[in-house]
Design a protein around this motif. Structure first.
Motif, short mmCIF file in Angstrom:
data_model
loop_
_atom_site.label_atom_id
_atom_site.label_comp_id
_atom_site.label_asym_id
_atom_site.label_seq_id
_atom_site.Cartn_x
_atom_site.Cartn_y
_atom_site.Cartn_z
N ASP A 32 50.29 20.52 36.37
CA ASP A 32 49.63 19.39 37.04
C ASP A 32 48.42 19.84 37.86
O ASP A 32 48.31 19.53 39.05
N ALA A 101 53.35 16.64 41.52
CA ALA A 101 51.92 16.91 41.38
C ALA A 101 51.08 16.53 42.61
O ALA A 101 51.01 15.35 42.97
N ILE A 151 54.30 8.46 42.55
CA ILE A 151 53.93 9.89 42.44
C ILE A 151 52.45 10.09 42.11
O ILE A 151 51.70 9.14 41.98
N GLU A 242 51.52 8.24 33.78
CA GLU A 242 51.42 9.01 35.03
C GLU A 242 50.12 9.81 34.99
O GLU A 242 49.32 9.70 34.07
N ALA A 243 49.91 10.64 36.04
CA ALA A 243 48.80 11.61 36.06
C ALA A 243 47.41 10.98 36.07
O ALA A 243 46.52 11.39 35.32
N THR A 291 55.45 17.21 29.15
CA THR A 291 54.46 16.58 30.04
C THR A 291 53.04 17.02 29.68
O THR A 291 52.82 18.09 29.12
N ARG A 319 55.94 25.44 33.40
CA ARG A 319 54.66 25.27 32.71
C ARG A 319 53.60 26.25 33.23
O ARG A 319 53.81 26.94 34.23
#
Ligand code: FUB
Length: 342
Positions: A32, A101, A151, A242-243, A291, A319
């Motif tokens: 992330d 993240a 998040i 997300e993200a 992810t 990761r």
């Protein structure tokens, strides 16, 4: 759109292909990556992945991160420094676990670290911590940002100095459990379960002058199709999961995000930081691991995509951060990147 070939000595991925780029660091697991340029140097604010006992589940219980460590480098390709712990969950009065993240911002001599974590109720909230150094240590505010939930905070500062936080995530990110304005622990585990209705959208709120509170109630950052209609919940190849990340290019606002269970990084473009944003296409095809989460930053006259995969461990929960060049075409679209070559 061309990609540099991997070196022949590099290992092949489980799919038999070579990786487009190699992990930035190998001593710790990171994901992330939120990259920023502060005083000419690149700083990356990643999640710090650790191995834990929780079994993998659809709510991300296996992401058991407890602290943050900042990475920095003079330029892409230069040696990467892994800095000491910048903030630990034990130093955050309201947080119990799952430091997911983060992102960072700078204003008037202070660096701000924004991070999601679960509170005692099991609800994700977004906290903020400050430091005089971009690498910390950061001191956390005693309470999460008022009115925050879910998040993946990403803070974008516009040319006029105003800063906006984009945030949210479905499934384990709990956006679907906050639709009434209060966290519902018994809410849906995934999304709205209405494939033909508008999808849940990322949220956006302007930050006030303190950079530690919202100046307004978060609103939807609406993502629409070419016809102006909101993307639907069942449109899993394109809808927000997300993200969220924001970058500005040629005066336009580029909202990029992960489609989660379909594993794409995609983007949508608008003329205001609040949107609406029109879906344009893919930035990154699926990486190794479940992810996909990124950031986009300009440095040294080029644009860079920081992303992550599971090359080093082969496990989604462990990761490693990577970087590759990102290209805007003359018409403003972004070249789709394949994370593998050959
Ligand atoms: O790293 C934990 C969570 O997984 C992040 O918050 C999401 O964006 C996904 O990468």
């Amino acid at each position: 759109c061309t990609a540099a070939l991997g070196k022949s000595s590099e290992p092949r991925a489980p799919n038999g292909r070579r990786y487009l780029s190699q992990p930035l660091v190998r001593d710790i697991y990171t994901a992330d990556p939120s990259a920023h340029v502060f005083q000419g140097r690149i700083y990356v604010y990643p999640s710090h992945d650790i191995d834990g006992p929780a079994p993998e589940d659809d709510l991300g219980g296996h992401f058991e991160m407890r602290d943050y460590r900042v990475l920095s480098m003079d330029r892409v390709g230069a040696p990467v420094t892994v800095h000491p712990v910048a903030l630990d969950v034990a130093q955050v009065p309201w947080a119990t676990k799952q430091m997911w993240a983060p992102d960072a911002a700078y204003k008037n001599g202070t660096y701000y670290l924004y991070f999601p974590a679960k509170d005692r109720q099991g609800a994700f909230r977004i906290g903020v911590a400050t430091s005089k150094s971009p690498v910390g240590p950061f001191k956390a505010k005693p309470r999460p940002i008022k009115g925050s939930f879910s998040i993946d905070p990403a803070v974008f500062t516009d040319d006029d100095g105003r800063s906006y936080m984009y945030f949210g995530g479905i499934w384990g990110g709990q956006l679907q459990r906050n639709v009434t304005g209060r966290y519902d622990p018994n809410g849906s585990k995934t999304d709205l379960n209405r494939p033909n209705a508008p999808a849940l959208m990322p949220k956006v709120a302007r930050l006030d002058a303190s950079m530690t509170e919202f100046a307004e109630k978060p609103r939807d950052a609406l993502i629409v199709d070419e016809g102006g209609k909101p993307l639907l919940g069942g449109d899993t190849n394109r809808r927000f999961f997300e993200a969220a990340w924001m970058h500005k290019y040629n005066g336009k606002y580029y909202l990029s995000y992960s489609t989660g269970d379909t594993h794409y990084l995609v983007y949508a473009v608008g003329t205001s930081p609040y949107g609406p944003f029109t879906y344009k296409g893919r930035i990154l095809e699926p990486v190794q691991g479940w992810t996909t989460h990124h950031s986009i930053v300009q440095h040294g006259g080029k644009w860079w995509l920081f992303y992550a995969d599971s090359q080093l461990s082969g496990q989604t929960r462990l990761r490693n951060v990577k970087v590759t060049e990102l290209t805007h075409n003359p018409d403003g679209t972004i070249c789709t990147i394949d994370p593998f070559v050959d």
